[in-house]
Write a protein that holds these residues in place. Structure first.
Motif, PDB file in Angstrom:
ATOM      1  N   ASP A  39     -50.791   5.171   4.107  1.00  0.00           N
ATOM      2  CA  ASP A  39     -50.685   3.958   5.118  1.00  0.00           C
ATOM      3  C   ASP A  39     -49.907   4.504   5.889  1.00  0.00           C
ATOM      4  O   ASP A  39     -48.827   5.300   5.752  1.00  0.00           O
ATOM      5  N   THR A  40     -50.340   4.287   7.267  1.00  0.00           N
ATOM      6  CA  THR A  40     -49.222   4.689   8.393  1.00  0.00           C
ATOM      7  C   THR A  40     -48.768   3.282   9.140  1.00  0.00           C
ATOM      8  O   THR A  40     -49.562   2.339   9.168  1.00  0.00           O
TER       9      THR A  40
ATOM     10  N   LYS B 254     -45.650   1.356  11.827  1.00  0.00           N
ATOM     11  CA  LYS B 254     -44.795   1.592  12.879  1.00  0.00           C
ATOM     12  C   LYS B 254     -43.518   0.873  12.453  1.00  0.00           C
ATOM     13  O   LYS B 254     -43.774  -0.420  12.441  1.00  0.00           O
TER      14      LYS B 254
ATOM     15  N   ALA C 161     -48.811  -2.374  11.292  1.00  0.00           N
ATOM     16  CA  ALA C 161     -49.865  -1.436  10.632  1.00  0.00           C
ATOM     17  C   ALA C 161     -50.313  -0.419  11.711  1.00  0.00           C
ATOM     18  O   ALA C 161     -49.860  -0.579  13.053  1.00  0.00           O
ATOM     19  N   PHE C 162     -51.106   0.463  11.331  1.00  0.00           N
ATOM     20  CA  PHE C 162     -51.532   1.718  12.178  1.00  0.00           C
ATOM     21  C   PHE C 162     -52.424   0.995  13.347  1.00  0.00           C
ATOM     22  O   PHE C 162     -52.420   1.653  14.308  1.00  0.00           O
ATOM     23  N   ASP C 163     -53.101  -0.025  13.044  1.00  0.00           N
ATOM     24  CA  ASP C 163     -53.961  -0.933  14.039  1.00  0.00           C
ATOM     25  C   ASP C 163     -53.019  -1.763  14.911  1.00  0.00           C
ATOM     26  O   ASP C 163     -53.404  -2.435  15.880  1.00  0.00           O
ATOM     27  N   GLY C 164     -51.835  -1.760  14.791  1.00  0.00           N
ATOM     28  CA  GLY C 164     -50.814  -2.626  15.487  1.00  0.00           C
ATOM     29  C   GLY C 164     -50.784  -3.990  15.012  1.00  0.00           C
ATOM     30  O   GLY C 164     -50.116  -4.843  15.434  1.00  0.00           O
ATOM     31  N   THR C 165     -51.302  -4.358  14.031  1.00  0.00           N
ATOM     32  CA  THR C 165     -51.061  -5.656  13.259  1.00  0.00           C
ATOM     33  C   THR C 165     -49.645  -5.958  12.740  1.00  0.00           C
ATOM     34  O   THR C 165     -49.148  -4.990  12.201  1.00  0.00           O
TER      35      THR C 165
ATOM     36  N   GLN D 288     -49.712  -6.869   2.362  1.00  0.00           N
ATOM     37  CA  GLN D 288     -50.851  -6.998   3.256  1.00  0.00           C
ATOM     38  C   GLN D 288     -52.319  -6.557   2.758  1.00  0.00           C
ATOM     39  O   GLN D 288     -53.113  -7.034   3.115  1.00  0.00           O
TER      40      GLN D 288
END
Length: 79
Positions: A3-4, A6, A35-39, A76
């Motif tokens: 998991d990445t 920010k 989340a990595f996708d900006g969510t 999530q």
């Protein structure tokens, strides 16, 4: 699966939009976790007592920023 995420700080002027159940003088820092996708996964609040709370709710605390972030990721993933 790795998991990445920010983690970014939320400006103190915007704390009122994410904090619930806290007095401003009880809060040291607030972060938004993405989340990595900006969510947006949620927020983490650090109290002046060095406890961490998810999404501005004081019902349950966590011992560290890392543990609180992991719980947000796991929550999530279970949706």
């Amino acid at each position: 699966m790795e998991d990445t995420i920010k983690v970014q700080t939320i400006d103190k002027n915007n704390w009122s939009t994410v904090l619930q159940g806290f007095q401003p003088n009880q809060v040291r820092q607030v972060w938004q976790v993405l989340a990595f996708d900006g969510t947006i996964l949620g927020t983490i609040c650090e109290s002046v007592e060095d406890k961490y709370y998810l999404n501005g709710h004081p019902e349950l605390d966590y011992p560290s920023l890392q543990v609180a972030a992991r719980v947000l990721i796991e929550n999530q993933a279970s949706l």
